[in-house]
Design a protein around this motif. Structure first.
Motif, PDB file in Angstrom:
ATOM      1  N   LEU A  30       0.835  -1.202   0.000  1.00  0.00           N
ATOM      2  CA  LEU A  30       0.000   0.000   0.000  1.00  0.00           C
ATOM      3  C   LEU A  30       0.872   1.255   0.000  1.00  0.00           C
ATOM      4  N   ALA A  31       1.904   1.249   0.841  1.00  0.00           N
ATOM      5  CA  ALA A  31       2.761   2.426   0.953  1.00  0.00           C
ATOM      6  C   ALA A  31       3.549   2.681  -0.327  1.00  0.00           C
ATOM      7  N   VAL A  75      -7.092  -2.348  -0.348  1.00  0.00           N
ATOM      8  CA  VAL A  75      -6.717  -1.064   0.256  1.00  0.00           C
ATOM      9  C   VAL A  75      -6.086  -0.172  -0.806  1.00  0.00           C
ATOM     10  N   SER A  76      -6.450   1.104  -0.759  1.00  0.00           N
ATOM     11  CA  SER A  76      -5.863   2.001  -1.743  1.00  0.00           C
ATOM     12  C   SER A  76      -5.638   3.389  -1.154  1.00  0.00           C
ATOM     13  N   ALA A  77      -4.660   4.053  -1.709  1.00  0.00           N
ATOM     14  CA  ALA A  77      -4.343   5.425  -1.318  1.00  0.00           C
ATOM     15  C   ALA A  77      -3.722   6.056  -2.560  1.00  0.00           C
ATOM     16  N   ALA A  78      -4.610   6.506  -3.474  1.00  0.00           N
ATOM     17  CA  ALA A  78      -4.150   6.970  -4.784  1.00  0.00           C
ATOM     18  C   ALA A  78      -3.133   8.093  -4.646  1.00  0.00           C
ATOM     19  N   GLU A  79      -3.328   8.969  -3.658  1.00  0.00           N
ATOM     20  CA  GLU A  79      -2.385  10.088  -3.521  1.00  0.00           C
ATOM     21  C   GLU A  79      -1.331   9.847  -2.459  1.00  0.00           C
ATOM     22  N   GLY A  80      -1.170   8.619  -2.091  1.00  0.00           N
ATOM     23  CA  GLY A  80      -0.153   8.280  -1.087  1.00  0.00           C
ATOM     24  C   GLY A  80      -0.716   8.348   0.320  1.00  0.00           C
ATOM     25  N   LEU A  81      -0.010   7.712   1.251  1.00  0.00           N
ATOM     26  CA  LEU A  81      -0.464   7.708   2.649  1.00  0.00           C
ATOM     27  C   LEU A  81      -0.069   9.003   3.328  1.00  0.00           C
ATOM     28  N   LYS A  82      -0.889   9.423   4.312  1.00  0.00           N
ATOM     29  CA  LYS A  82      -0.589  10.662   5.068  1.00  0.00           C
ATOM     30  C   LYS A  82      -0.376  10.285   6.529  1.00  0.00           C
ATOM     31  N   GLY A  83       0.613  10.885   7.146  1.00  0.00           N
ATOM     32  CA  GLY A  83       0.886  10.618   8.559  1.00  0.00           C
ATOM     33  C   GLY A  83      -0.369  10.823   9.392  1.00  0.00           C
ATOM     34  N   VAL A 135      -5.669  -2.789  21.604  1.00  0.00           N
ATOM     35  CA  VAL A 135      -4.923  -3.917  22.188  1.00  0.00           C
ATOM     36  C   VAL A 135      -3.568  -3.984  21.507  1.00  0.00           C
ATOM     37  N   VAL A 136      -2.605  -4.532  22.241  1.00  0.00           N
ATOM     38  CA  VAL A 136      -1.251  -4.599  21.699  1.00  0.00           C
ATOM     39  C   VAL A 136      -1.197  -5.688  20.631  1.00  0.00           C
ATOM     40  N   SER A 137      -0.736  -5.320  19.445  1.00  0.00           N
ATOM     41  CA  SER A 137      -0.593  -6.313  18.370  1.00  0.00           C
ATOM     42  C   SER A 137       0.777  -6.183  17.715  1.00  0.00           C
ATOM     43  N   VAL A 138       1.466  -7.295  17.667  1.00  0.00           N
ATOM     44  CA  VAL A 138       2.797  -7.312  17.062  1.00  0.00           C
ATOM     45  C   VAL A 138       2.690  -7.002  15.564  1.00  0.00           C
ATOM     46  N   GLY A 139       1.864  -7.789  14.865  1.00  0.00           N
ATOM     47  CA  GLY A 139       1.769  -7.649  13.405  1.00  0.00           C
ATOM     48  C   GLY A 139       1.237  -6.289  12.983  1.00  0.00           C
ATOM     49  N   ALA A 140       0.204  -5.782  13.685  1.00  0.00           N
ATOM     50  CA  ALA A 140      -0.373  -4.489  13.302  1.00  0.00           C
ATOM     51  C   ALA A 140       0.637  -3.363  13.544  1.00  0.00           C
ATOM     52  N   THR A 141       1.429  -3.470  14.617  1.00  0.00           N
ATOM     53  CA  THR A 141       2.462  -2.454  14.866  1.00  0.00           C
ATOM     54  C   THR A 141       3.493  -2.484  13.733  1.00  0.00           C
ATOM     55  N   GLU A 142       3.859  -3.695  13.307  1.00  0.00           N
ATOM     56  CA  GLU A 142       4.860  -3.810  12.223  1.00  0.00           C
ATOM     57  C   GLU A 142       4.327  -3.241  10.912  1.00  0.00           C
ATOM     58  N   ASN A 143       3.089  -3.584  10.598  1.00  0.00           N
ATOM     59  CA  ASN A 143       2.496  -3.055   9.370  1.00  0.00           C
ATOM     60  C   ASN A 143       2.428  -1.522   9.434  1.00  0.00           C
ATOM     61  N   ALA A 144       2.016  -0.989  10.599  1.00  0.00           N
ATOM     62  CA  ALA A 144       1.901   0.468  10.780  1.00  0.00           C
ATOM     63  C   ALA A 144       3.260   1.147  10.602  1.00  0.00           C
ATOM     64  N   LEU A 145       4.280   0.540  11.193  1.00  0.00           N
ATOM     65  CA  LEU A 145       5.631   1.113  11.133  1.00  0.00           C
ATOM     66  C   LEU A 145       6.115   1.189   9.677  1.00  0.00           C
ATOM     67  N   MET A 146       5.879   0.114   8.928  1.00  0.00           N
ATOM     68  CA  MET A 146       6.344   0.092   7.530  1.00  0.00           C
ATOM     69  C   MET A 146       5.589   1.111   6.683  1.00  0.00           C
ATOM     70  N   MET A 147       4.269   1.244   6.938  1.00  0.00           N
ATOM     71  CA  MET A 147       3.492   2.228   6.158  1.00  0.00           C
ATOM     72  C   MET A 147       3.930   3.643   6.493  1.00  0.00           C
ATOM     73  N   ALA A 148       4.087   3.898   7.807  1.00  0.00           N
ATOM     74  CA  ALA A 148       4.411   5.255   8.262  1.00  0.00           C
ATOM     75  C   ALA A 148       5.755   5.726   7.710  1.00  0.00           C
ATOM     76  N   ALA A 149       6.661   4.764   7.473  1.00  0.00           N
ATOM     77  CA  ALA A 149       7.995   5.137   6.979  1.00  0.00           C
ATOM     78  C   ALA A 149       7.900   5.898   5.663  1.00  0.00           C
ATOM     79  N   LEU A 150       6.875   5.580   4.845  1.00  0.00           N
ATOM     80  CA  LEU A 150       6.738   6.242   3.539  1.00  0.00           C
ATOM     81  C   LEU A 150       5.551   7.214   3.480  1.00  0.00           C
ATOM     82  N   ALA A 151       4.838   7.388   4.605  1.00  0.00           N
ATOM     83  CA  ALA A 151       3.688   8.315   4.588  1.00  0.00           C
ATOM     84  C   ALA A 151       4.186   9.758   4.642  1.00  0.00           C
ATOM     85  N   GLN A 152       3.338  10.671   4.139  1.00  0.00           N
ATOM     86  CA  GLN A 152       3.731  12.096   4.174  1.00  0.00           C
ATOM     87  C   GLN A 152       3.491  12.658   5.570  1.00  0.00           C
ATOM     88  N   GLY A 153       4.540  13.175   6.211  1.00  0.00           N
ATOM     89  CA  GLY A 153       4.361  13.790   7.530  1.00  0.00           C
ATOM     90  C   GLY A 153       4.569  12.811   8.668  1.00  0.00           C
TER      91      GLY A 153
END
Ligand code: EPZ
Length: 430
Positions: free
Chosen positions: A113-114, A157-165, A172-190
């Motif tokens: 997605l990112a 899932v789509s984000a035609a204009e890119g992801l935004k911070g 609840v604490v989730s290992v996989g969701a935190t990892e997915n979030a971290l990878m997306m955020a690395a390329l999101a704007q802001g």
């Protein structure tokens, strides 16, 4: 060659001695491999364990257009190197047939997605240890501005204009969701703030690799991670951190069989809560300059209670192995599973070996017996299989573990590592 129908035969009673090399962590390697999708330049990962799940992730990445080159290691426990080149993505869909075999496949959704602005990934469905939904992953995608649609068993899932911070707060604490979030955020704007993030060492390892690829991340290892997105990530080299679940499993193996073993290439801080627990059981643990030395003399293990929790608590991935140990301990142990609702599938098999375990809701009451008895048993999931191997080490006579393919998903050459340390264990080919 390792095939699905192999079995493992153990003759119990031998004490363990010498050393056991600890491999790179499966649960770090899988998200790290998915992270290659974030960059058009190659990601080189060293200390990658040779496991069925790792091969599986490589096959999925190849399906998406990644060139994945494997260089095997030559020494047991050293792992191999993957060079992953996602210069061009040819596919953005992960089919049901792929995802149902390994849930961690869902980790490609965030990076796709990112990078590509679109991904279609099958919903994983339930598995042997619980329902395991992916709602938190989807919530994180929406928080970063993606549109999420569920259609015919797929997440689109789509984000035609890119992801935004954005602000992601996990209920609840989730290992996989935190990892997915971290990878997306690395390329999101802001800026993205991930609150109530999981603190498992595998997440910090992923973060360290992303930083080497040019990401801007702070707060790794804490429950609040802040990421300032960058327009692109570049290539990098990274070595996968040691497997804390394998470390804990072999530490329990020494506690159950007795003896003295040095676990090399690992670190005490990775198994946190497990060290005081093992000490209370009657095992001595010392940090060495190569890893951890585990020692238990002839005295029977002492029963202690344990409750699974997110890191730094007692890991759910060690619950089954700990139960095997408690099955032979002096006294009664209460083991509570709080992460997954169906993770006591090893209990009926342990009962076949003479264990005395009673399930009461999310608790197992384990009354230790002097000696388990060898029996033919079969595994239902990866960690359950390893608990049966451990029980076999302490049992009188022969234990035959069937469905070894579960073990091969996450333990690198377990029978070889244990046999080198003095256990009477061998793999029988189908
Ligand atoms: C990771 O799974 C591990 N897998 C698991 O290891 C491990 O048992 C688990 O973390 C817990 O430590 C990998 O790292 C590849 P979660 P993950 O999201 O990320 C619920 C093994 O044996 N939840 O932290 O899937 C979920 O149902 C495997 O190596 C939601 O409700 O686990 C569970 O109850 C097995 N919604 C809890 O959170 C979601 O969207 C924790 O799961 C996601 C999770």
């Amino acid at each position: 060659m390792r095939v699905a129908m192999d079995r493992i035969r153990i003759r119990g009673g031998a004490r363990l001695c010498g050393e056991i090399p600890i491999s790179g962590a499966k649960n770090a390697a899988l998200p790290l491999m998915a992270a290659c999708l974030l960059s058009s330049e190659p990601l080189t990962l060293a200390n990658v364990p040779q496991l069925a799940d790792v091969e599986f992730m490589a096959a999925l990445l190849r399906h998406l257009g990644v060139r994945a080159e494997w260089q095997p290691g030559t020494v047991l426990g050293e792992g191999g190197t993957y060079i992953l080149n996602a210069a061009e993505l040819s596919e953005t869909t992960a089919d049901y047939d792929i995802v149902r075999k390994m849930r961690a496949s869902f980790l490609v959704s965030g990076p796709l997605l990112a990078r590509a602005g679109y991904a279609k990934v099958s919903l994983p469905g339930g598995c042997a240890i619980g329902a395991r939904p992916v709602d938190l992953h989807l919530k994180a995608m929406e928080a970063l501005g993606a549109e999420v649609v569920l259609e015919e068993g797929y997440v689109v899932v789509s984000a035609a204009e890119g992801l935004k911070g954005g602000h992601i707060e996990f209920p609840v604490v989730s290992v996989g969701a935190t990892e997915n979030a971290l990878m997306m955020a690395a390329l999101a704007q802001g800026r993205t703030v991930i609150a109530n993030a999981a603190r498992e060492p595998e997440i910090a390892d992923l973060g360290i690799c992303l930083i080497a690829m040019g990401a801007k991340i702070s707060g790794l290892g804490t429950s609040q991670i802040v990421v300032d997105g960058v327009p692109a990530l570049h290539g990098a080299q990274h070595s996968v951190l040691p497997d804390r679940i394998e470390t804990g499993t072999y530490a329990f193996a020494v506690a159950i069989a007795g003896g003295e073993v040095e676990l090399t290439g690992t670190r005490g801080e990775l198994i946190g809560a497990v060290i005081p627990l093992l000490e209370r059981v009657g095992t001595e643990i010392a940090e060495t300059n190569r890893g951890l030395k585990i020692h238990r003399n002839g005295v029977r293990p002492i029963a202690v209670d344990a409750t699974t929790a997110p890191f730094p608590g007692f890991p759910t991935d060690l619950q089954a192995q700990f139960m095997a140990l408690m099955a032979t301990a002096q006294g009664v142990s209460h083991i509570r599973e709080t992460i997954f609702e169906n993770r006591f599938m090893h209990v009926p098999e342990l009962l076949r070996m003479g264990a005395d375990v009673r399930i009461e809701g999310d608790r197992a009451v384990v009354s230790g017996v002097e000696r388990l008895k060898g029996a033919p048993v079969m595994a239902t999931d990866l960690r359950a299989s390893s608990s049966l191997v451990l029980a076999g080490l302490a049992a009188e006579g022969e234990t035959m573990v069937h469905r070894v393919y579960h073990l091969d998903r996450g333990f690198e050459r377990m029978e070889e590592k244990l046999s080198r340390a003095g256990a009477e264990i061998e793999r029988l080919s189908a």
